[in-house]
Design a protein around this motif. Structure first.
Motif, PDB file in Angstrom:
ATOM      1  N   HIS A   5     -22.657   2.593  23.812  1.00 26.07           N
ATOM      2  CA  HIS A   5     -22.056   2.880  22.429  1.00 26.07           C
ATOM      3  C   HIS A   5     -22.219   1.870  21.676  1.00 26.07           C
ATOM      4  O   HIS A   5     -22.401   1.951  20.318  1.00 26.07           O
ATOM      5  CB  HIS A   5     -20.604   3.137  22.472  1.00 26.07           C
ATOM      6  CG  HIS A   5     -20.330   4.664  22.968  1.00 26.07           C
ATOM      7  ND1 HIS A   5     -19.402   4.943  23.838  1.00 26.07           N
ATOM      8  CD2 HIS A   5     -20.943   5.763  22.641  1.00 26.07           C
ATOM      9  CE1 HIS A   5     -19.299   6.157  23.841  1.00 26.07           C
ATOM     10  NE2 HIS A   5     -20.226   6.879  23.233  1.00 26.07           N
ATOM     11  N   ASN A  48     -25.614   1.777  20.427  1.00 25.09           N
ATOM     12  CA  ASN A  48     -26.043   2.786  19.519  1.00 25.09           C
ATOM     13  C   ASN A  48     -25.495   2.490  18.015  1.00 25.09           C
ATOM     14  O   ASN A  48     -26.054   2.892  16.954  1.00 25.09           O
ATOM     15  CB  ASN A  48     -25.234   4.133  19.878  1.00 25.09           C
ATOM     16  CG  ASN A  48     -25.841   5.457  19.456  1.00 25.09           C
ATOM     17  OD1 ASN A  48     -27.112   5.409  19.009  1.00 25.09           O
ATOM     18  ND2 ASN A  48     -24.995   6.254  19.096  1.00 25.09           N
ATOM     19  N   ARG A  49     -24.228   1.925  18.099  1.00 25.20           N
ATOM     20  CA  ARG A  49     -23.741   1.267  16.652  1.00 25.20           C
ATOM     21  C   ARG A  49     -24.703   0.371  15.942  1.00 25.20           C
ATOM     22  O   ARG A  49     -24.577   0.256  14.766  1.00 25.20           O
ATOM     23  CB  ARG A  49     -22.244   0.757  16.924  1.00 25.20           C
ATOM     24  CG  ARG A  49     -21.113   1.703  17.212  1.00 25.20           C
ATOM     25  CD  ARG A  49     -19.861   1.055  16.974  1.00 25.20           C
ATOM     26  NE  ARG A  49     -19.595   0.018  18.009  1.00 25.20           N
ATOM     27  CZ  ARG A  49     -19.273   0.267  19.441  1.00 25.20           C
ATOM     28  NH1 ARG A  49     -19.064   1.426  19.465  1.00 25.20           N
ATOM     29  NH2 ARG A  49     -19.125  -0.697  20.208  1.00 25.20           N
ATOM     30  N   SER A  73     -29.841   6.513  10.601  1.00 24.27           N
ATOM     31  CA  SER A  73     -30.686   7.781  10.876  1.00 24.27           C
ATOM     32  C   SER A  73     -31.277   7.779  12.348  1.00 24.27           C
ATOM     33  O   SER A  73     -31.744   9.186  12.559  1.00 24.27           O
ATOM     34  CB  SER A  73     -31.738   7.805  10.021  1.00 24.27           C
ATOM     35  OG  SER A  73     -32.573   6.446  10.192  1.00 24.27           O
ATOM     36  N   LYS A  74     -31.152   6.574  13.014  1.00 24.76           N
ATOM     37  CA  LYS A  74     -31.830   6.568  14.320  1.00 24.76           C
ATOM     38  C   LYS A  74     -30.745   6.487  15.664  1.00 24.76           C
ATOM     39  O   LYS A  74     -31.032   6.455  16.555  1.00 24.76           O
ATOM     40  CB  LYS A  74     -32.624   5.383  14.438  1.00 24.76           C
ATOM     41  CG  LYS A  74     -33.650   5.254  13.361  1.00 24.76           C
ATOM     42  CD  LYS A  74     -34.841   4.467  13.894  1.00 24.76           C
ATOM     43  CE  LYS A  74     -35.909   4.587  12.830  1.00 24.76           C
ATOM     44  NZ  LYS A  74     -37.312   4.338  13.491  1.00 24.76           N
ATOM     45  N   ARG A  75     -29.394   6.819  15.150  1.00 27.24           N
ATOM     46  CA  ARG A  75     -28.387   6.849  16.030  1.00 27.24           C
ATOM     47  C   ARG A  75     -28.421   8.042  16.892  1.00 27.24           C
ATOM     48  O   ARG A  75     -28.899   9.090  16.543  1.00 27.24           O
ATOM     49  CB  ARG A  75     -26.908   6.623  15.449  1.00 27.24           C
ATOM     50  CG  ARG A  75     -26.638   5.438  15.003  1.00 27.24           C
ATOM     51  CD  ARG A  75     -25.271   5.354  14.546  1.00 27.24           C
ATOM     52  NE  ARG A  75     -24.987   3.881  14.126  1.00 27.24           N
ATOM     53  CZ  ARG A  75     -24.597   3.670  13.094  1.00 27.24           C
ATOM     54  NH1 ARG A  75     -23.748   4.738  12.236  1.00 27.24           N
ATOM     55  NH2 ARG A  75     -24.202   2.537  12.493  1.00 27.24           N
ATOM     56  N   TRP A  76     -28.183   7.779  18.240  1.00 26.12           N
ATOM     57  CA  TRP A  76     -28.145   9.070  19.160  1.00 26.12           C
ATOM     58  C   TRP A  76     -26.875   9.830  19.210  1.00 26.12           C
ATOM     59  O   TRP A  76     -26.053   9.352  18.778  1.00 26.12           O
ATOM     60  CB  TRP A  76     -28.444   8.475  20.753  1.00 26.12           C
ATOM     61  CG  TRP A  76     -29.604   7.621  20.846  1.00 26.12           C
ATOM     62  CD1 TRP A  76     -30.657   7.662  20.110  1.00 26.12           C
ATOM     63  CD2 TRP A  76     -29.931   6.952  22.044  1.00 26.12           C
ATOM     64  NE1 TRP A  76     -31.637   6.886  20.677  1.00 26.12           N
ATOM     65  CE2 TRP A  76     -31.199   6.274  22.066  1.00 26.12           C
ATOM     66  CE3 TRP A  76     -29.223   6.709  23.191  1.00 26.12           C
ATOM     67  CZ2 TRP A  76     -31.817   5.743  22.777  1.00 26.12           C
ATOM     68  CZ3 TRP A  76     -29.885   6.068  24.415  1.00 26.12           C
ATOM     69  CH2 TRP A  76     -31.066   5.363  24.111  1.00 26.12           C
ATOM     70  N   SER A  77     -27.086  11.063  19.575  1.00 25.13           N
ATOM     71  CA  SER A  77     -25.909  12.153  19.636  1.00 25.13           C
ATOM     72  C   SER A  77     -25.084  11.429  20.999  1.00 25.13           C
ATOM     73  O   SER A  77     -25.763  10.613  21.717  1.00 25.13           O
ATOM     74  CB  SER A  77     -26.474  13.428  19.742  1.00 25.13           C
ATOM     75  OG  SER A  77     -27.265  13.412  21.170  1.00 25.13           O
ATOM     76  N   GLU A  78     -23.957  11.925  21.133  1.00 27.51           N
ATOM     77  CA  GLU A  78     -23.164  11.703  22.036  1.00 27.51           C
ATOM     78  C   GLU A  78     -23.668  12.340  23.449  1.00 27.51           C
ATOM     79  O   GLU A  78     -23.811  11.695  24.376  1.00 27.51           O
ATOM     80  CB  GLU A  78     -21.628  12.327  21.936  1.00 27.51           C
ATOM     81  CG  GLU A  78     -20.772  11.985  22.959  1.00 27.51           C
ATOM     82  CD  GLU A  78     -20.571  10.223  23.093  1.00 27.51           C
ATOM     83  OE1 GLU A  78     -20.202   9.852  24.196  1.00 27.51           O
ATOM     84  OE2 GLU A  78     -20.686   9.576  21.841  1.00 27.51           O
ATOM     85  N   THR A  79     -24.328  13.514  23.236  1.00 27.87           N
ATOM     86  CA  THR A  79     -25.038  13.916  24.488  1.00 27.87           C
ATOM     87  C   THR A  79     -26.271  13.025  25.091  1.00 27.87           C
ATOM     88  O   THR A  79     -26.549  12.745  26.254  1.00 27.87           O
ATOM     89  CB  THR A  79     -25.618  15.269  24.173  1.00 27.87           C
ATOM     90  OG1 THR A  79     -24.686  16.103  23.496  1.00 27.87           O
ATOM     91  CG2 THR A  79     -26.321  16.138  25.256  1.00 27.87           C
ATOM     92  N   ALA A  80     -27.063  12.456  23.983  1.00 30.90           N
ATOM     93  CA  ALA A  80     -28.091  11.397  24.501  1.00 30.90           C
ATOM     94  C   ALA A  80     -27.649  10.207  25.023  1.00 30.90           C
ATOM     95  O   ALA A  80     -28.167   9.755  26.037  1.00 30.90           O
ATOM     96  CB  ALA A  80     -28.789  11.237  23.193  1.00 30.90           C
ATOM     97  N   THR A  91     -24.495   9.999  26.733  1.00 31.74           N
ATOM     98  CA  THR A  91     -24.138  10.377  28.092  1.00 31.74           C
ATOM     99  C   THR A  91     -25.217  10.641  28.910  1.00 31.74           C
ATOM    100  O   THR A  91     -25.116  10.293  30.146  1.00 31.74           O
ATOM    101  CB  THR A  91     -23.216  11.713  27.721  1.00 31.74           C
ATOM    102  OG1 THR A  91     -22.257  11.431  26.989  1.00 31.74           O
ATOM    103  CG2 THR A  91     -22.774  12.406  29.305  1.00 31.74           C
TER     104      THR A  91
END
Length: 84
Positions: free
Chosen positions: A29, A32-33, A38-45, A47
């Motif tokens: 996390h 990711n922050r 525009s390049k942040r990952w989804s929570e699924t990615a 996980t």
């Protein structure tokens, strides 16, 4: 004891996997922050990456298989010479 039994034992008798997962999730996390919006990952990615990290950590399985399963007692490498 095979790898599955080892993992089951580890989960039942230790919190090491849960602690590792928690710290890996915090780390991912944080990374990711730092990414641009525009390049942040989804929570699924996130996980999914954490699950892979945990699998590699439990990749103690490879240690288990090579060190514990094959050898009933520690052995010296064949290159080591013992002088009496």
């Amino acid at each position: 004891m095979d790898c599955e039994e080892f993992e089951t034992y580890l989960n039942a008798n230790s919190r090491v996997v849960a602690i590792f997962r928690s710290q890996a999730l915090t780390y991912q996390h944080s990374r990711n922050r730092q990414r641009s919006a525009s390049k942040r990952w989804s929570e699924t990615a996130v996980t999914s990456v954490v699950d892979k990290m945990v699998s590699q950590f439990i990749g103690l399985k490879s240690i288990f298989e090579t060190d514990f399963k094959r050898h009933s007692e520690p052995r010296l490498p064949s290159t080591v010479q013992i002088n009496h």
